[in-house]
Motif scaffolding. Structure first.
Motif, PDB file in Angstrom:
ATOM      1  N   ASP A  96       0.872  -1.149   0.134  1.00 46.19           N
ATOM      2  CA  ASP A  96       0.004   0.014  -0.041  1.00 46.19           C
ATOM      3  C   ASP A  96       0.878   1.226  -0.062  1.00 46.19           C
ATOM      4  OD1 ASP A  96      -1.892   1.898   0.448  1.00 46.19           O
ATOM      5  OD2 ASP A  96      -3.065   0.782   1.960  1.00 46.19           O
ATOM      6  N   GLU A  97       0.412   1.981  -0.809  1.00 47.80           N
ATOM      7  CA  GLU A  97       1.642   3.496  -0.948  1.00 47.80           C
ATOM      8  C   GLU A  97       1.455   4.197   0.177  1.00 47.80           C
ATOM      9  OE1 GLU A  97      -2.183   5.268  -2.548  1.00 47.80           O
ATOM     10  OE2 GLU A  97      -1.599   3.172  -2.238  1.00 47.80           O
ATOM     11  N   LYS A  98       0.399   4.008   0.926  1.00 54.63           N
ATOM     12  CA  LYS A  98       0.236   4.875   2.214  1.00 54.63           C
ATOM     13  C   LYS A  98       1.283   4.296   3.494  1.00 54.63           C
ATOM     14  CE  LYS A  98      -3.915   3.829   2.688  1.00 54.63           C
ATOM     15  NZ  LYS A  98      -5.217   3.351   2.139  1.00 54.63           N
ATOM     16  N   GLU A  99       1.933   5.160   3.957  1.00 58.43           N
ATOM     17  CA  GLU A  99       2.856   4.531   4.984  1.00 58.43           C
ATOM     18  C   GLU A  99       1.965   4.192   6.343  1.00 58.43           C
ATOM     19  OE1 GLU A  99       6.902   4.292   6.551  1.00 58.43           O
ATOM     20  OE2 GLU A  99       6.045   5.079   4.714  1.00 58.43           O
ATOM     21  N   GLU A 100       0.896   4.443   6.583  1.00 62.55           N
ATOM     22  CA  GLU A 100       0.112   4.213   7.964  1.00 62.55           C
ATOM     23  C   GLU A 100      -0.141   2.635   7.492  1.00 62.55           C
ATOM     24  OE1 GLU A 100      -2.735   6.765   5.353  1.00 62.55           O
ATOM     25  OE2 GLU A 100      -0.784   6.804   6.232  1.00 62.55           O
ATOM     26  N   ASP A 101      -0.243   1.823   6.620  1.00 67.59           N
ATOM     27  CA  ASP A 101      -0.358   0.533   6.294  1.00 67.59           C
ATOM     28  C   ASP A 101       0.404  -0.367   7.054  1.00 67.59           C
ATOM     29  OD1 ASP A 101      -2.086  -1.533   5.302  1.00 67.59           O
ATOM     30  OD2 ASP A 101      -0.707  -1.823   3.786  1.00 67.59           O
ATOM     31  N   HIS A 102       1.681   0.263   7.617  1.00 66.61           N
ATOM     32  CA  HIS A 102       2.508  -0.826   8.382  1.00 66.61           C
ATOM     33  C   HIS A 102       1.751  -1.671   9.170  1.00 66.61           C
ATOM     34  CE1 HIS A 102       6.395  -2.236   9.459  1.00 66.61           C
ATOM     35  NE2 HIS A 102       5.832  -2.350  10.840  1.00 66.61           N
ATOM     36  N   HIS A 103       2.166  -3.278   9.268  1.00 64.69           N
ATOM     37  CA  HIS A 103       1.404  -4.083  10.093  1.00 64.69           C
ATOM     38  C   HIS A 103       2.360  -5.224  10.396  1.00 64.69           C
ATOM     39  CE1 HIS A 103       0.759  -5.298   5.852  1.00 64.69           C
ATOM     40  NE2 HIS A 103       0.616  -6.508   6.409  1.00 64.69           N
ATOM     41  N   HIS A 104       2.158  -6.148  11.461  1.00 64.27           N
ATOM     42  CA  HIS A 104       2.583  -7.190  11.767  1.00 64.27           C
ATOM     43  C   HIS A 104       1.858  -8.196  11.529  1.00 64.27           C
ATOM     44  CE1 HIS A 104       5.155  -4.286  14.465  1.00 64.27           C
ATOM     45  NE2 HIS A 104       5.683  -4.483  13.156  1.00 64.27           N
ATOM     46  N   HIS A 105       2.098  -9.536  11.889  1.00 68.61           N
ATOM     47  CA  HIS A 105       1.307 -10.717  11.444  1.00 68.61           C
ATOM     48  C   HIS A 105       1.387 -11.635  12.693  1.00 68.61           C
ATOM     49  CE1 HIS A 105       2.679  -9.438   7.293  1.00 68.61           C
ATOM     50  NE2 HIS A 105       1.274  -9.488   7.004  1.00 68.61           N
ATOM     51  N   LEU A 106       0.301 -12.210  13.061  1.00 68.94           N
ATOM     52  CA  LEU A 106       0.162 -13.309  14.063  1.00 68.94           C
ATOM     53  C   LEU A 106      -0.297 -14.651  13.237  1.00 68.94           C
ATOM     54  CD1 LEU A 106      -2.290 -11.572  16.234  1.00 68.94           C
ATOM     55  CD2 LEU A 106      -0.087 -11.596  16.577  1.00 68.94           C
ATOM     56  N   ILE A 107       0.513 -15.756  13.338  1.00 67.67           N
ATOM     57  CA  ILE A 107       0.482 -16.879  12.466  1.00 67.67           C
ATOM     58  C   ILE A 107       0.416 -18.112  13.382  1.00 67.67           C
ATOM     59  CG2 ILE A 107       1.833 -18.180  10.852  1.00 67.67           C
ATOM     60  CD1 ILE A 107       3.332 -15.297  10.698  1.00 67.67           C
ATOM     61  N   CYS A 108      -0.830 -18.639  13.014  1.00 71.72           N
ATOM     62  CA  CYS A 108      -1.091 -19.976  13.919  1.00 71.72           C
ATOM     63  C   CYS A 108      -0.296 -21.023  13.450  1.00 71.72           C
ATOM     64  CB  CYS A 108      -2.687 -20.510  13.467  1.00 71.72           C
ATOM     65  SG  CYS A 108      -3.149 -21.807  14.616  1.00 71.72           S
ATOM     66  N   ILE A 109       0.464 -21.650  14.202  1.00 69.08           N
ATOM     67  CA  ILE A 109       1.321 -22.743  13.937  1.00 69.08           C
ATOM     68  C   ILE A 109       0.781 -24.086  13.637  1.00 69.08           C
ATOM     69  CG2 ILE A 109       3.329 -21.740  14.766  1.00 69.08           C
ATOM     70  CD1 ILE A 109       3.068 -23.661  17.273  1.00 69.08           C
ATOM     71  N   SER A 110      -0.726 -24.206  14.002  1.00 68.92           N
ATOM     72  CA  SER A 110      -1.360 -25.115  13.666  1.00 68.92           C
ATOM     73  C   SER A 110      -1.914 -25.527  12.334  1.00 68.92           C
ATOM     74  CB  SER A 110      -2.490 -25.351  14.719  1.00 68.92           C
ATOM     75  OG  SER A 110      -3.154 -26.757  14.647  1.00 68.92           O
ATOM     76  N   CYS A 111      -3.022 -24.287  12.139  1.00 65.03           N
ATOM     77  CA  CYS A 111      -3.748 -24.208  10.694  1.00 65.03           C
ATOM     78  C   CYS A 111      -3.043 -23.378   9.927  1.00 65.03           C
ATOM     79  CB  CYS A 111      -5.117 -23.947  11.223  1.00 65.03           C
ATOM     80  SG  CYS A 111      -5.346 -22.153  11.740  1.00 65.03           S
ATOM     81  N   GLY A 112      -2.232 -22.477  10.189  1.00 65.62           N
ATOM     82  CA  GLY A 112      -1.554 -21.625   9.236  1.00 65.62           C
ATOM     83  C   GLY A 112      -2.262 -20.320   9.050  1.00 65.62           C
ATOM     84  N   LYS A 113      -3.293 -20.023   9.671  1.00 68.21           N
ATOM     85  CA  LYS A 113      -4.193 -18.844   9.780  1.00 68.21           C
ATOM     86  C   LYS A 113      -2.996 -17.642  10.078  1.00 68.21           C
ATOM     87  CE  LYS A 113      -8.059 -16.364  11.867  1.00 68.21           C
ATOM     88  NZ  LYS A 113      -9.244 -16.481  12.506  1.00 68.21           N
TER      89      LYS A 113
END
Length: 158
Positions: free
Chosen positions: A83-100
């Motif tokens: 996203d060209e907008k700077e405020e779109d910075h995000h992190h991820h939570l990843i389920c080690i069981s189902c991959g969500k």
């Protein structure tokens, strides 16, 4: 989301091919797809677009700064639009069981201050200019956690 990436392609002298257009449309609707998942979505309606074209197109779009290629520990590159907008910075939570994969962007002030402080400390300690960071948290999503807590076999989840 505005379609700045179409203008970016044109500005870099690239034409909009059918494969590029379809891949961008898919990734506008769904994030964190692998090349194979994108191929299967395309192949249903456009059987003339092969897996090699999908890989080449994804690599080109990453090189051009339109897509990010992420590694979430499952052995597959996964793609998302930048996203060209700077405020779109995000992190991820990843389920080690189902991959969500859950995108986390609602940072509290304490989190922002902690990350800025950490970046400053690391920059000074290693004489390194930090431009960006990626943070992934691995654990269990609510569904998988509840299943295991109720005595379910974690290997039977998915």
């Amino acid at each position: 989301m505005n379609d700045w990436f179409y203008g970016r392609l044109k500005g870099l002298g690239c034409r909009m091919t059918q494969a590029r257009d379809i891949i961008l449309e898919i990734l506008k609707k769904e994030k964190h797809l692998s090349a194979e998942e994108i191929y299967f979505k395309i192949h249903k309606e456009y059987p003339n677009i092969g897996i090699a074209t999908v890989y080449r197109t994804l690599n080109l779009l990453v090189t051009m700064g339109i897509l990010l290629k992420r590694d979430f520990g499952d052995g597959k590159g996964r793609y998302e639009l930048i996203d060209e907008k700077e405020e779109d910075h995000h992190h991820h939570l990843i389920c080690i069981s189902c991959g969500k994969i859950i995108e986390y962007r609602d940072f509290m002030e304490e989190e922002v201050n902690f990350l800025k402080s950490l970046e400053k400390i690391l920059s000074e300690k290693y004489d390194f200019e930090i431009k960006d960071h990626l943070i992934n948290f691995y654990g269990l999503c609510k569904k998988c956690k509840n299943f295991i807590e109720k005595g379910g076999d974690k290997d039977a989840l998915w």
